[in-house]
Design a protein around this motif. Structure first.
Motif, PDB file in Angstrom:
ATOM      1  N   ARG A 385       0.785  -1.233   0.000  1.00 26.63           N
ATOM      2  CA  ARG A 385       0.000   0.000   0.000  1.00 26.63           C
ATOM      3  C   ARG A 385       0.819   1.288   0.000  1.00 26.63           C
ATOM      4  O   ARG A 385       0.277   2.356  -0.292  1.00 26.63           O
ATOM      5  CB  ARG A 385      -0.905   0.024   1.246  1.00 26.63           C
ATOM      6  N   VAL A 386       2.099   1.244   0.346  1.00 24.22           N
ATOM      7  CA  VAL A 386       2.861   2.476   0.573  1.00 24.22           C
ATOM      8  C   VAL A 386       3.969   2.623  -0.468  1.00 24.22           C
ATOM      9  O   VAL A 386       4.671   1.661  -0.789  1.00 24.22           O
ATOM     10  CB  VAL A 386       3.459   2.499   1.993  1.00 24.22           C
ATOM     11  N   ARG A 387       4.121   3.831  -0.954  1.00 24.61           N
ATOM     12  CA  ARG A 387       5.184   4.142  -1.908  1.00 24.61           C
ATOM     13  C   ARG A 387       5.845   5.463  -1.521  1.00 24.61           C
ATOM     14  O   ARG A 387       5.233   6.329  -0.896  1.00 24.61           O
ATOM     15  CB  ARG A 387       4.620   4.276  -3.339  1.00 24.61           C
ATOM     16  N   ASP A 540      -5.606  11.307  -5.671  1.00 24.52           N
ATOM     17  CA  ASP A 540      -6.998  11.753  -5.542  1.00 24.52           C
ATOM     18  C   ASP A 540      -7.168  12.779  -4.425  1.00 24.52           C
ATOM     19  O   ASP A 540      -8.013  13.654  -4.508  1.00 24.52           O
ATOM     20  CB  ASP A 540      -7.908  10.546  -5.272  1.00 24.52           C
ATOM     21  N   PHE A 541      -6.383  12.646  -3.367  1.00 26.55           N
ATOM     22  CA  PHE A 541      -6.432  13.585  -2.256  1.00 26.55           C
ATOM     23  C   PHE A 541      -5.145  13.427  -1.459  1.00 26.55           C
ATOM     24  O   PHE A 541      -4.359  12.513  -1.700  1.00 26.55           O
ATOM     25  CB  PHE A 541      -7.668  13.362  -1.368  1.00 26.55           C
ATOM     26  N   GLY A 542      -4.911  14.324  -0.525  1.00 26.16           N
ATOM     27  CA  GLY A 542      -3.664  14.268   0.235  1.00 26.16           C
ATOM     28  C   GLY A 542      -3.739  15.163   1.448  1.00 26.16           C
ATOM     29  O   GLY A 542      -4.781  15.741   1.755  1.00 26.16           O
ATOM     30  N   GLY A 543      -2.608  15.276   2.149  1.00 24.47           N
ATOM     31  CA  GLY A 543      -2.614  16.106   3.341  1.00 24.47           C
ATOM     32  C   GLY A 543      -1.425  15.867   4.235  1.00 24.47           C
ATOM     33  O   GLY A 543      -0.351  15.452   3.789  1.00 24.47           O
ATOM     34  N   VAL A 544      -1.638  16.113   5.517  1.00 23.09           N
ATOM     35  CA  VAL A 544      -0.611  15.984   6.538  1.00 23.09           C
ATOM     36  C   VAL A 544      -1.189  15.191   7.705  1.00 23.09           C
ATOM     37  O   VAL A 544      -2.357  15.345   8.053  1.00 23.09           O
ATOM     38  CB  VAL A 544      -0.147  17.371   7.033  1.00 23.09           C
ATOM     39  N   MET A 545      -0.373  14.333   8.294  1.00 25.45           N
ATOM     40  CA  MET A 545      -0.778  13.573   9.475  1.00 25.45           C
ATOM     41  C   MET A 545       0.306  13.690  10.531  1.00 25.45           C
ATOM     42  O   MET A 545       1.492  13.635  10.225  1.00 25.45           O
ATOM     43  CB  MET A 545      -0.971  12.090   9.127  1.00 25.45           C
ATOM     44  N   VAL A 546      -0.104  13.857  11.792  1.00 22.53           N
ATOM     45  CA  VAL A 546       0.822  13.719  12.909  1.00 22.53           C
ATOM     46  C   VAL A 546       0.344  12.546  13.753  1.00 22.53           C
ATOM     47  O   VAL A 546      -0.849  12.379  13.989  1.00 22.53           O
ATOM     48  CB  VAL A 546       0.933  15.000  13.765  1.00 22.53           C
ATOM     49  N   THR A 547       1.289  11.726  14.201  1.00 29.63           N
ATOM     50  CA  THR A 547       0.913  10.507  14.915  1.00 29.63           C
ATOM     51  C   THR A 547       0.733  10.785  16.402  1.00 29.63           C
ATOM     52  O   THR A 547       1.350  10.149  17.262  1.00 29.63           O
ATOM     53  CB  THR A 547       1.950   9.393  14.666  1.00 29.63           C
ATOM     54  N   GLU A 636       3.797  14.117   5.472  1.00 29.20           N
ATOM     55  CA  GLU A 636       3.067  14.680   4.337  1.00 29.20           C
ATOM     56  C   GLU A 636       2.799  13.547   3.355  1.00 29.20           C
ATOM     57  O   GLU A 636       3.709  12.785   3.017  1.00 29.20           O
ATOM     58  CB  GLU A 636       3.888  15.792   3.675  1.00 29.20           C
ATOM     59  N   TRP A 637       1.556  13.417   2.864  1.00 25.91           N
ATOM     60  CA  TRP A 637       1.165  12.232   2.100  1.00 25.91           C
ATOM     61  C   TRP A 637       0.185  12.595   0.983  1.00 25.91           C
ATOM     62  O   TRP A 637      -0.455  13.649   0.995  1.00 25.91           O
ATOM     63  CB  TRP A 637       0.503  11.204   3.028  1.00 25.91           C
ATOM     64  N   LEU A 638       0.094  11.674   0.029  1.00 24.57           N
ATOM     65  CA  LEU A 638      -0.925  11.705  -1.019  1.00 24.57           C
ATOM     66  C   LEU A 638      -1.546  10.323  -1.099  1.00 24.57           C
ATOM     67  O   LEU A 638      -0.938   9.332  -0.684  1.00 24.57           O
ATOM     68  CB  LEU A 638      -0.307  12.071  -2.374  1.00 24.57           C
ATOM     69  N   ALA A 639      -2.760  10.240  -1.649  1.00 24.54           N
ATOM     70  CA  ALA A 639      -3.433   8.945  -1.709  1.00 24.54           C
ATOM     71  C   ALA A 639      -4.267   8.806  -2.972  1.00 24.54           C
ATOM     72  O   ALA A 639      -4.869   9.763  -3.466  1.00 24.54           O
ATOM     73  CB  ALA A 639      -4.327   8.752  -0.486  1.00 24.54           C
ATOM     74  N   THR A 640      -4.296   7.575  -3.487  1.00 28.30           N
ATOM     75  CA  THR A 640      -5.290   7.134  -4.455  1.00 28.30           C
ATOM     76  C   THR A 640      -6.177   6.134  -3.715  1.00 28.30           C
ATOM     77  O   THR A 640      -6.031   5.920  -2.517  1.00 28.30           O
ATOM     78  CB  THR A 640      -4.626   6.460  -5.669  1.00 28.30           C
ATOM     79  N   ASP A 641      -7.088   5.487  -4.430  1.00 26.23           N
ATOM     80  CA  ASP A 641      -7.927   4.478  -3.777  1.00 26.23           C
ATOM     81  C   ASP A 641      -7.103   3.315  -3.250  1.00 26.23           C
ATOM     82  O   ASP A 641      -7.481   2.675  -2.267  1.00 26.23           O
ATOM     83  CB  ASP A 641      -8.979   3.945  -4.760  1.00 26.23           C
ATOM     84  N   ASP A 642      -5.962   3.042  -3.888  1.00 28.96           N
ATOM     85  CA  ASP A 642      -5.190   1.847  -3.551  1.00 28.96           C
ATOM     86  C   ASP A 642      -3.854   2.135  -2.872  1.00 28.96           C
ATOM     87  O   ASP A 642      -3.371   1.303  -2.096  1.00 28.96           O
ATOM     88  CB  ASP A 642      -4.923   1.027  -4.819  1.00 28.96           C
ATOM     89  N   LEU A 643      -3.239   3.283  -3.163  1.00 29.62           N
ATOM     90  CA  LEU A 643      -1.872   3.525  -2.702  1.00 29.62           C
ATOM     91  C   LEU A 643      -1.783   4.764  -1.821  1.00 29.62           C
ATOM     92  O   LEU A 643      -2.548   5.721  -1.972  1.00 29.62           O
ATOM     93  CB  LEU A 643      -0.933   3.691  -3.895  1.00 29.62           C
ATOM     94  N   LEU A 644      -0.813   4.727  -0.914  1.00 30.14           N
ATOM     95  CA  LEU A 644      -0.453   5.864  -0.082  1.00 30.14           C
ATOM     96  C   LEU A 644       0.970   6.279  -0.433  1.00 30.14           C
ATOM     97  O   LEU A 644       1.889   5.453  -0.396  1.00 30.14           O
ATOM     98  CB  LEU A 644      -0.524   5.492   1.397  1.00 30.14           C
ATOM     99  N   TYR A 645       1.164   7.539  -0.795  1.00 23.41           N
ATOM    100  CA  TYR A 645       2.495   8.055  -1.105  1.00 23.41           C
ATOM    101  C   TYR A 645       2.984   8.915   0.065  1.00 23.41           C
ATOM    102  O   TYR A 645       2.307   9.861   0.468  1.00 23.41           O
ATOM    103  CB  TYR A 645       2.464   8.914  -2.372  1.00 23.41           C
ATOM    104  N   VAL A 646       4.144   8.587   0.614  1.00 21.27           N
ATOM    105  CA  VAL A 646       4.751   9.391   1.668  1.00 21.27           C
ATOM    106  C   VAL A 646       5.712  10.369   1.014  1.00 21.27           C
ATOM    107  O   VAL A 646       6.699   9.969   0.387  1.00 21.27           O
ATOM    108  CB  VAL A 646       5.485   8.513   2.693  1.00 21.27           C
TER     109      VAL A 646
END
Length: 654
Positions: A385-387, A540-547, A636-646
């Motif tokens: 799932r991650v690229r 398709d969409f993206g954003g920022v996440m803090v854990t 910082e990340w981007l996403a499609t239905d199948d993949l998550l890009y870091v």
């Protein structure tokens, strides 16, 4: 149902009057609340005294079931399963909160976020609470997660009035973004132009509708409009450990008390209903250097002798002294995804959380795996799932070679160093002059040739690039540098890539970055800029996440996610993002704010955000600087239905 007789543990009277509510309530996030337990077997409702009972479960055990607190704590997982997940459960548990808007008030009722109540249970719970509180005060059910939102949607609104979390957040008059207490001079600016026309000092507390990203170091921030905890200004406030809050109506408060330009004590606390502002005399030591000035940031010795341009996959975390922290972290991510990661990947879930030995069973459930093969399941999630977008890292030596190729640049650097030593007024114009020189100076042919060769060998076929900063003076513990260096999207031609690289180099000597580093004790001599050139991926969409949960630092379950439905808004920050909390223990998410979006994301996107949350915890573990594994990361990340890009990963200060 009859109401329980009054005692110090619970309710007074036949229903919860406002007087009783005030006596029993606690406060969090600006709201007063009372814990509620409905006992279906005894047909009894309990309103808990918050001062005596921190947890619903312990109250039920000690006050209703007659079980010793020590036994309850030892068997807490067993009891929580019964209280929150059993289809034939005896108890309904929730929180009743009071919301005030001018002369109006209302109650909201919610369960804990992990509760799996069915629609029928929710309706019954609501009805029992409705019967036992002030009939004149409206009561709304607030779904605690997306699954409850779906369940509630099946019920008629006249039978179950409801209000969503993001609807409450968007009207909240006070949000504690970063708790703390400070003393400083209050400066209220109603426009950015007014802000630009004034000079700020380190002891100023700034009040604005939207605080600009290029703020200098301050004593405190008050946002008069809603914002996100993950904006650049709020990340900086966290890193600087200064109080920061949203306070709607802040200007009215300041005008009423005539506080603009006055010295105040400023307090932000999640237990308060508004910011605390108390007029004080100007301290006698106001002109002295602040305590934080003595807290110097130490950099690793940078290596600026020759290093080649390398693909990201060939550098590691320990190469930050050659290529910068951003490039080194991205290289380490390539390694994590391409090889078998050590057991460190599970570190966060391995830590004891009394009375739980660890969180491994929860991770197993989230991954759909046996506890015996958790590492394999975690690696499979990352592999599938991650690229990390393909890219190359330009070393510090390339930056140094460029600077040394120009006598004019060397002369300008010498002038700036002298001005910094003398703390002269000319620092800003000298920075501007040096930046202009860097942008205009031609890159030597041997460096251009090396860059062209690296791009041909590693990124042939790419049409659009991103050019990112990767300094040794950013993404550090104690110095995040969020937003102070430049990065560029939508770069297409070879000429534009070189131009963007020079702009990134020039951002190392912007007046703001020089000042912030000077305040942190980072010498210009010790600073170098690497550059990352990456493929710009479609998403398709993206954003920022803090854990972590920035608004509740004791919350070990949830991570905070900002989402921009339009990918171009992720970096530009031109619109308010959607905001979510996702659990990495029991699972499930809830929408905190829709930002500028008209509607929430769909079920498929929510599922992808849940995967992102789990991935974030795994990466937090891998990048942990110690063995508590509790140091959050900013992704910082981007996403499609199948993949998550870091796209990038850095420490997040708490």
């Amino acid at each position: 149902m009859a109401v329980q007789e009054a005692d110090v543990a619970g309710l007074v009277g036949e229903q919860l009057t406002m007087s009783a509510f005030n006596q029993l309530s606690g406060s969090l996030g600006g709201y007063s609340f009372v814990k509620v337990v409905v006992d279906r077997h005894e047909e009894t409702i309990h309103f808990l005294n918050n001062a005596r009972h921190e947890f619903h479960a312990l109250y039920i055990g000690t006050e209703i079931l007659g079980i010793a607190e020590s036994e309850m704590r030892a068997r807490i997982d067993e009891f929580n399963q019964s209280f929150y997940h059993a289809s034939d459960r005896r108890f309904f548990l929730g929180i009743l909160s009071l919301h005030k808007r001018e002369d109006r008030r209302m109650f909201s009722l919610e369960t804990v976020e992990v509760d799996t109540m069915s629609a029928d249970m929710i309706e019954l719970f609501y009805a029992e609470v409705r019967k036992n509180i002030d009939a004149a005060t409206p009561l709304f059910f607030k779904p605690a997660n997306h699954l409850q939102e779906q369940a509630v949607a099946e019920l008629p609104a006249e039978r179950l009035p409801r209000i969503l979390a993001h609807e409450l957040f968007s009207t909240a008059e006070f949000v504690a973004l970063n708790p703390g207490v400070t003393k400083g001079r209050l400066r209220a600016f109603r426009s950015e132009q007014e802000y630009r026309e004034n000079t700020l000092e380190w002891f100023d507390i700034v009040v604005m509708h939207r605080v600009p990203d290029d703020i200098p170091r301050l004593a405190g921030i008050i946002n008069a409009d809603h914002t996100t905890p993950l904006s650049h200004t709020n990340v900086l406030a966290t890193g600087w450990s200064i109080p920061n809050a949203i306070q709607i109506g802040a200007f009215d408060l300041i005008d009423r008390e005539d506080l603009d330009g006055q010295w105040v004590e400023y307090e932000v606390s999640p237990k308060r209903a508004e910011v605390g502002l108390r007029l004080i005399d100007e301290p006698q030591d106001a002109g002295q250097r602040p305590a934080w000035y003595a807290q110097r940031v130490t950099l690793d010795e940078p290596e600026h002798t020759y290093n080649p341009i390398l693909p990201l996959g060939r550098i590691r975390y320990n190469d930050s002294h050659r290529y910068g922290t951003k490039a080194a972290n991205l290289g380490e991510l390539h390694h994590v995804l391409a090889t078998e990661s050590p057991r460190r990947l599970l570190g966060f879930f391995s830590v004891p959380r009394p009375p739980r030995d660890n969180l491994m069973p929860y991770l197993a459930k989230l991954l759909g795996s046996d506890t015996d093969d958790l590492l394999g399941a975690a690696q499979q999630l990352l592999a599938e799932r991650v690229r990390v977008p393909r890219g190359v890292a330009l070393p510090f030596s390339m930056h140094q070679g460029f600077l040394e190729s120009s006598p004019k640049i060397q002369q300008a650097i010498g002038k700036l160093k002298m001005a910094l030593e003398l703390n002269a007024r000319e620092i800003e114009p000298l920075c501007i002059e040096l930046q202009q020189l860097i942008r205009k100076t031609r890159v030597p042919d041997y460096l251009l040739s090396e860059l062209d060769t690296a791009l041909v060998e590693n990124l042939a076929g790419v049409r659009t690039f991103v050019v990112r900063s990767s300094s040794n003076a950013e993404d550090l513990a104690g110095f995040s540098a969020a937003g102070i260096y430049e990065s560029y999207n939508h770069v297409t031609s070879a000429e534009k890539i070189v131009e963007s690289v020079k702009k990134v180099w020039a951002s190392l000597v912007s007046a703001r970055s020089v000042r912030l580093r000077q305040q942190a004790g980072i010498s210009l001599d010790d600073c170098f800029m690497g550059v990352v050139v990456q493929e710009q991926v479609r998403a398709d969409f993206g954003g920022v996440m803090v854990t972590t949960n920035p608004m509740n630092r004791n919350d070990f379950r949830n991570v905070y996610v900002n989402v921009s439905p339009n990918v171009t808004d992720v970096v530009e920050g031109s619109k308010q993002p959607m905001q979510y909390l996702y659990s990495t223990v029991e699972g499930g998410g809830r929408t905190v704010s829709l930002g500028d979006a008209k509607e929430d994301l769909g079920v498929k996107a929510h599922a992808q955000l849940q995967r992102l949350a789990i991935v974030g915890r795994l990466l937090q573990s891998h990048f942990s600087p110690d063995y508590t594994f509790d140091s959050p990361v900013d992704i910082e990340w981007l996403a499609t239905d199948d993949l998550l890009y870091v796209l990038q990963l850095r420490p997040y200060s708490i």
